[in-house]
Enzyme design. Structure first.
Site, PDB file in Angstrom:
ATOM      1  N   ARG A   1       0.486  -1.524   0.179  1.00 25.98           N
ATOM      2  CA  ARG A   1      -0.646  -0.335   0.542  1.00 25.98           C
ATOM      3  C   ARG A   1       0.813   0.992   0.229  1.00 25.98           C
ATOM      4  NH1 ARG A   1      -5.394   1.817  -0.683  1.00 25.98           N
ATOM      5  NH2 ARG A   1      -6.233   2.977   0.535  1.00 25.98           N
TER       6      ARG A   1
ATOM      7  N   THR B   1      -4.444  -0.687  -7.139  1.00 22.48           N
ATOM      8  CA  THR B   1      -4.364   1.197  -7.785  1.00 22.48           C
ATOM      9  C   THR B   1      -3.601   1.893  -7.427  1.00 22.48           C
ATOM     10  OG1 THR B   1      -6.916   1.569  -7.287  1.00 22.48           O
ATOM     11  CG2 THR B   1      -5.733   0.985  -5.704  1.00 22.48           C
TER      12      THR B   1
ATOM     13  N   SER C   1      -7.844   1.054   3.073  1.00 27.54           N
ATOM     14  CA  SER C   1      -8.311   0.635   1.661  1.00 27.54           C
ATOM     15  C   SER C   1      -9.382  -0.510   2.369  1.00 27.54           C
ATOM     16  CB  SER C   1      -7.065  -0.090   1.060  1.00 27.54           C
ATOM     17  OG  SER C   1      -7.419  -1.026   0.095  1.00 27.54           O
TER      18      SER C   1
ATOM     19  N   THR D   1      -9.872   0.477  -9.631  1.00 26.77           N
ATOM     20  CA  THR D   1      -8.746  -0.524  -9.097  1.00 26.77           C
ATOM     21  C   THR D   1      -8.775  -1.506 -10.270  1.00 26.77           C
ATOM     22  OG1 THR D   1      -8.878   0.575  -6.903  1.00 26.77           O
ATOM     23  CG2 THR D   1      -8.520  -1.486  -7.051  1.00 26.77           C
TER      24      THR D   1
HETATM   25  N1  GLY Z   1      -8.477   2.920  -3.111  1.00 22.10           N
HETATM   26  C1  GLY Z   1      -9.660   1.916  -2.733  1.00 22.10           C
HETATM   27  C2  GLY Z   1      -8.949   1.548  -2.221  1.00 22.10           C
HETATM   28  O1  GLY Z   1      -8.230   1.122  -1.845  1.00 22.10           O
HETATM   29  O2  GLY Z   1     -10.268   0.736  -1.273  1.00 22.10           O
END
Ligand code: GLY
Length: 565
Positions: free
Chosen positions: A103, A393, A446, A375
Site C-alpha cells: 500500500r 490501484t 483501503s 482499481t
Molecule cells: N483506493 C481504493 C481502495 O484502496 O480501497
C-alpha cells in the site's frame, strides 16, 4: 469466421434485448474457461496473456502475477500501475500463506489537516487531483518482494512481457480509448499526461497502436536494478522533480524509506471453508470476515430474493458502520481486529438484524461519487496449486492524473483514502474516523479484498475486485454465490450485485439485475434504492475439489480474459 450482416445484427440486438430485460441472470448461461493445469484471469487480455507466457516458461503463480502486474501498468493505465500500490495474497501449495502489503504511504511532510483550508473546510479536489494527492508508491517494492520470496524465474524474465508491450506497443481496446476520452479533461491539465495519454490532443482510437518508450525505459531500469531502479537514481529524481513542479510533498527520502511489508493473512471460517484475506491497512478482510460470520447462520433463501438481499444488506450496513468507526492502519492506530471478526460479535449483530427492518441511518446520508472506481484485480493459479490473489490501484481512474516527466508512468491519488476530515465522505462517499487520520509514513485505509478460499486444505477459490467502497461487498456476494447458492464461478461472478455502505443510506442495485417484485418489496420495506450500471470486476478462479480442473471467470463487467493451459 463469418461476419454478421446488418439486418441480422439488428435482429440479434432485438432478441438479446428482450432476453436481457426478461431475465436478470441471463449471462450466467456462459461457461467458465476450463484448464487442466494453470489459470490467469485479469481485466485486460494482454496482461492475462503475459501471465500465461510466464507460466508456460516455467514460472510459478508468483512469477506470473508479477508479470501481470507489470503488464497492466502498460496496457491498463487507468488502474494498472507502478505509481500506486496494493495487496498480494499468496497461498503456496504446501499451505503457507502470506500477504505482501505494498500500500502507498503518506510522505514525511504529510500532516493531519493538509487538505483543509484555514477555516477547517476540505479544499475541493486537493486530495484527489494533482501532486498533493499522491502517496509514496508501493507497487515496485511489493512485486519485487513477492518475487524475491517466492519467484522461480529471473526477475528480468518476468518483466520482459511488460517491457515488450511498452516498447513495441499494443492495440488500444475500445475500453481504453473510452476511458482515456472520459478523463481527457483532467489528464490534459498536466502536460506530460496530455502528451503521452492524449497524444497532445489526438486521443487514441480503438485499434491504434500505443507505444510508451519512456515507460519501457523505466521498466528496463527496474528489470536491471530491481526496486533501486525506481526508488533511487534517475526515476526517483524525476518523480521528485515532478512533485516539486506541481506542489507535491514526496521527497527522495520518502522513496528511500518505502518498504513493502509481509503480513499474516486474516483468517476466518464460513460453513467449513477457510477464508484467507487481507489485514489492515485494508478494511477488506475485516469487513469480509465480519459479514461472513453474521451470515453463516442465517437462512438466506434463494439468491437475490427479497429475503437474501434484506439480510445481506443489513449485514453490510453494520460492517461498513464499523469500518467508518474503527478502522485504519493498525501500525499507527489501535484497531479491534479480533473483536470485529469474532463469532460472538457476529451473533450480536445477527440478533439485531433479525429484529430489524430497513433501518433509517443514524445520520443523514452524504452524496457519493461512485464513478471513479478504478482499481484492478487479478487471480493466478499454477500447475502445482500455488495461488495468488492481487488487487492494486492508483485509486481513481488514472490516479492523480500526474505523469512523472520523462519516466512515463502515472501517480496515484491514494491520499484521498485517508480521513481528510472526520465525518466528511471521501470520493467513494465513505465516512471515516480518526483511526484513519493522515500521519507521516502511515498507510491509508483501503477496501481492497484479495481473498482465497480453502476447502479441506486445498485452494477452492481465488478472487477480488476493484470498485472503491463496493469492493468488499462484491467479494462477499461472489463468495456467497459459490459457497451458499452453489453457482459455478462464472454464474457467481455474473450474477447482479447490490451494495450498502451504511452512509449514504442507499441500497445501490445493478440496473436490470433484479425483478420488479423484489424491487417493489425492498422499497416498501423502506430501502432507498439507487441504480448503478455495474459494480466491480471480480476476476476469479475456482478449482474443482474433485478433479483439480481450474475454472476461470473474467467478469463480464470488464473486458478482461481468463486464459489457462
Ligand atoms: N483506493 C481504493 C481502495 O484502496 O480501497
Amino acid at each position: 469466421m463469418t461476419s454478421l450482416q446488418p439486418p441480422w445484427r439488428a435482429l440479434l440486438r432485438i432478441v438479446l434485448g428482450v432476453v436481457l430485460s426478461a431475465s436478470p441472470l441471463v449471462a450466467s448461461a456462459f461457461r467458465p474457461v476450463a484448464a487442466r493445469h494453470a489459470m490467469v484471469v485479469s481485466s485486460e487480455p494482454f496482461a492475462s496473456e503475459a501471465g500465461l507466457e510466464i507460466l508456460k516458461a516455467g514460472g510459478n503463480a508468483v512469477d506470473a502475477a508479477v508479470a501481470v502486474g507489470f503488464a497492466l501498468a502498460v496496457t491498463h493505465p487507468e488502474a494498472g500501475n507502478i505509481g500506486g500500490g496494493g495487496f498480494m495474497l499468496v497461498r503456496l501449495a504446501g499451505g503457507e500463506s502470506v500477504v505482501v502489503d505494498y500500500r502507498e504511504e503518506a510522505p514525511a511532510a504529510a500532516s493531519r489537516d493538509m487538505y483543509l483550508d484555514s477555516e477547517g473546510r476540505v479544499i475541493p479536489g486537493a486530495s484527489t487531483e494533482g501532486a498533493l494527492a499522491v502517496g509514496v508508491p508501493g507497487t515496485v517494492a511489493g512485486l519485487a518482494l513477492a518475487h524475491q520470496k517466492y519467484g522461480k524465474l529471473p526477475w528480468r524474465r518476468v518483466l520482459a512481457p511488460a517491457i515488450r508491450l511498452a516498447a513495441e506497443g499494443f492495440r488500444v481496446s475500445y475500453g481504453l480509448s473510452e476511458s482515456l476520452r472520459a478523463d481527457a479533461e483532467q489528464l490534459a491539465k498536466f502536460p506530460e499526461s496530455r502528451r503521452i495519454f492524449l497524444r497532445d490532443g489526438r486521443p487514441y482510437e480503438p485499434g491504434e497502436t500505443f507505444r510508451q518508450p519512456e515507460l519501457a525505459k523505466t521498466l528496463r531500469r527496474i528489470a536491471r536494478d530491481g526496486p533501486a531502479g525506481f526508488y533511487q537514481g534517475p526515476v526517483a529524481r524525476a518523480l521528485v522533480e515532478t512533485m516539486r513542479k506541481h506542489q507535491g510533498r514526496i521527497e527522495l527520502a520518502d522513496l528511500r524509506h518505502y518498504q513493502a511489508k509481509v503480513r499474516q493473512p486474516l483468517q476466518g471460517s464460513f460453513r467449513g471453508y477457510a477464508i484467507l484475506t487481507v489485514p489492515p491497512p485494508s478494511s477488506g478482510g475485516i469487513g469480509l470476515i465480519e459479514m461472513l460470520n453474521v451470515l453463516e447462520l442465517l437462512d438466506l433463501g434463494p439468491p437475490n430474493s427479497y429475503q437474501s438481499i434484506h439480510l445481506v444488506a443489513e449485514t453490510m450496513r453494520r460492517a461498513y458502520a464499523d469500518r467508518a468507526a474503527y478502522l485504519g492502519d493498525a501500525d499507527f492506530a489501535s484497531v479491534p481486529v479480533g473483536g470485529l471478526t469474532s463469532k460472538e460479535y457476529a451473533a450480536k449483530l445477527r440478533e439485531e438484524i433479525l429484529k430489524a427492518k430497513a433501518e433509517v441511518a443514524v445520520q443523514a446520508g452524504h452524496p457519493a461519487d461512485f464513478e471513479a472506481t478504478q482499481t484492478t484485480h487479478f487471480s493466478v493459479v499454477d500447475a502445482d496449486g500455488n495461488a495468488v490473489a492481487n488487487t492494486y490501484t492508483l485509486n481513481g481512474s488514472f490516479g492523480s492524473y500526474v505523469t512523472v516527466e520523462g519516466a512515463g508512468f502515472l501517480l496515484n491519488n491514494e491520499m484521498d483514502d485517508f480521513t481528510t476530515k472526520p465525518g466528511e465522505p471521501n470520493m467513494y462517499g465513505l465516512v471515516q474516523s480518526e483511526a484513519n487520520a493522515i500521519a507521516p509514513h502511515k498507510r491509508p485505509l483501503s477496501a481492497m479484498t484479495p481473498t482465497i478460499v480453502v476447502q479441506d486444505g486445498k485452494v477452492r477459490l481465488v478472487l477480488g475486485s476493484p470498485g472503491g467502497g463496493t469492493i468488499i461487498n462484491t467479494v462477499l456476494q461472489v463468495l456467497l454465490n459459490v459457497l451458499v447458492f452453489k453457482m459455478d464461478i462464472r454464474q457467481a461472478v455474473t450474477a447482479p450485485r447490490f451494495h450498502h455502505q451504511w452512509m449514504p443510506d442507499h441500497l445501490v442495485m445493478e440496473r436490470w439485475g433484479f425483478s420488479a417484485d423484489t424491487i417493489q418489496k425492498l422499497e416498501e420495506a423502506g430501502y432507498k434504492l439507487e441504480d448503478r450500471d455495474r459494480m466491480g470486476a471480480c476476476e476469479s478462479i475456482e478449482i474443482d475439489p474433485e478433479t483439480g480442473w481450474r475454472f476461470g471467470a473474467a467478469d463480464p463487467r470488464a473486458a478482461g480474459k481468463a486464459v489457462g493451459y
